[in-house]
Design an enzyme around this catalytic site. Structure first.
Site, short mmCIF file in Angstrom:
data_model
loop_
_atom_site.label_atom_id
_atom_site.label_comp_id
_atom_site.label_asym_id
_atom_site.label_seq_id
_atom_site.Cartn_x
_atom_site.Cartn_y
_atom_site.Cartn_z
N TRP A 296 49.68 41.40 78.72
CA TRP A 296 50.29 42.57 79.35
C TRP A 296 49.29 43.44 80.07
CZ3 TRP A 296 54.93 41.79 80.62
CH2 TRP A 296 55.81 41.10 79.79
N ASP B 10 50.05 51.51 77.39
CA ASP B 10 51.29 50.74 77.25
C ASP B 10 51.55 50.57 75.75
OD1 ASP B 10 53.35 48.90 77.14
OD2 ASP B 10 52.37 47.40 78.43
N LYS C 168 61.81 46.79 72.31
CA LYS C 168 61.04 46.29 71.17
C LYS C 168 61.35 47.15 69.95
CE LYS C 168 59.22 43.64 74.39
NZ LYS C 168 58.16 44.01 75.25
C1 LIG Z 1 57.68 43.61 76.68
C2 LIG Z 1 56.44 44.24 77.18
C3 LIG Z 1 56.25 44.57 78.54
C4 LIG Z 1 57.27 44.22 79.62
O1 LIG Z 1 58.43 44.91 79.44
P1 LIG Z 1 59.63 44.79 80.51
O2 LIG Z 1 60.59 45.82 80.01
O3 LIG Z 1 60.15 43.39 80.43
O4 LIG Z 1 59.08 45.10 81.84
C5 LIG Z 1 55.09 45.20 78.90
N1 LIG Z 1 54.15 45.50 78.00
C6 LIG Z 1 54.29 45.19 76.69
C7 LIG Z 1 53.21 45.55 75.73
C8 LIG Z 1 55.44 44.55 76.25
O5 LIG Z 1 55.58 44.25 74.94
#
Ligand SMILES: *Cc1c(COP(=O)(O)O)cnc(C)c1O
Length: 359
Positions: free
Chosen positions: A102, A171, A195
């Protein structure tokens, strides 16, 4: 989730049963007989709900008035694009710490429109470890420093906040609300809800107001964080249903005892599984111990030819979605806040039985 199954999906991920029951009520009647999926984001009922869900999140994560909280669409990936658009300056440099899939993707997005400096890159250790911070190649006066607190694909988590002289952008998609955090250490935190905070369709952004006052105002309004903040996340039609579910999740976490309690449980749950894996000769986890994730726990079988059989038998036992990410292989158990400890115990019992059958 029915009583007999445990869903280990990395995201969209499991939602507590009691929240699913509340969602049913909202689908039946949210406001004067109207379903939550029929109401306007500008209706009085939803405006009140939006306001109270924001206060609930502020209480949950201890977010003070120096921060704006936004409920946006586009997912975490869209923030990978908006962040450099909003906060990079002409000739500025953006620092990215690459520790997994990511953060690597985020840095690749930013490098399309700005000068990106990779502070350190875990590609060389297959994303199992983080370069010692003394060896990081930081930029003096970077426009910001970006990292990903929990790499969902690789199961690598940075457990302590990273401090920097540049604004810190993090993030937290797969770790937010898994523990208390000191919001003041960050300038912007974002997380897709699917999540730990709800379902796909809404992304939570927590941003320092002083940072938002410095955005690049040449952007079109839809791409400008400060406009979304001024419009209370209602610049255009808000993702009403997804926002509704997130509000229920904030309340659920608070009812469970808040992020302090989540942190105890998450530590307990993940240690059970890591301890089992470590004492086994059949399973292993490659991540450096201090960076092992509480939320996403990859493991490999010492016989790759048994992967499919493992997944089939696990599914027969009601243990679902254990397949590792396609780029990593093996297995991955995602054990977010909503995963009860019984799920971990059942998984361990299954793993043990499976290993004895094949040793
Ligand atoms: C799932 C995830 C993403 C991407 O999320 P989307 O909603 O599909 O754009 C980005 N960063 C992390 C750490 C993730 O777990």
């Amino acid at each position: 989730m029915s009583k007999n199954i445990f869903n280990f999906s990395a995201g969209p991920a499991l939602i507590p049963n009691s929240v699913i029951e509340k969602i049913h009520h909202g689908l039946d009647d949210f406001d004067r007989g109207m379903s939550v999926i029929e109401v306007s984001h500008r209706s009085q009922a939803f405006k009140e709900y939006a306001h109270s869900s924001e206060s609930s999140l502020r209480q949950l994560l201890n977010i003070n008035d120096e921060y704006s909280v936004l409920f946006l669409q586009g997912g975490a990936t869209h923030q990978f694009a908006l962040i450099p658009m909003n906060f990079s300056r002409n000739d500025g440099v953006l620092d990215y710490l690459v520790t997994g899939a990511w953060s690597r993707k985020a840095s690749a997005y930013a490098s399309k429109i700005a000068n990106v400096n990779i502070v350190a890159d875990s590609t060389s250790n297959n994303f199992t470890n983080v370069t010692d911070s003394n060896l990081w190649n930081l930029t003096d006066g970077a426009d910001y420093f970006f990292y990903c607190a929990n790499e969902t694909v690789h199961g690598l988590e940075i457990h302590e906040p990273i401090e920097s002289d540049s604004p810190v952008i993090c993030d937290m998609s797969s770790t937010i609300a898994s523990r208390p955090i000191d919001i003041n250490k960050y300038d912007l935190i974002f997380a897709g809800a699917q999540k730990n905070l709800g379902i796909a369709g809404v992304t939570i952004v927590i941003a320092k107001k002083t940072l938002l006052s410095e955005v690049n105002h040449e952007l079109l309004p839809m791409l400008d964080y400060s406009v979304h903040a001024d419009e209370a996340s209602m610049l255009n039609t808000s993702p009403v249903f997804a926002w509704y579910v997130s509000g229920l999740i904030f309340d659920w976490i608070r009812e469970q005892g808040g992020v302090e309690r989540m942190s105890q449980l998450n530590q307990e749950k993940s240690s059970l599984l890591y301890n089992y894996i470590d004492q086994s000769n059949f399973y292993s986890n490659p991540i450096a111990h201090r960076y092992r994730s509480w939320m996403n726990i990859p493991f490999i079988l010492n016989r790759e030819d048994l992967d499919d059989e493992f997944l089939r038998s696990a599914e027969d036992e009601g243990l679902l979605n254990l397949k590792g990410h396609r780029t990593v292989g093996g297995m991955r158990a995602s054990v977010y806040n909503a995963m009860p400890i019984e799920g971990i115990k059942k998984l361990i019992a299954f793993m043990d039985e499976f290993s004895k059958l094949h040793e």
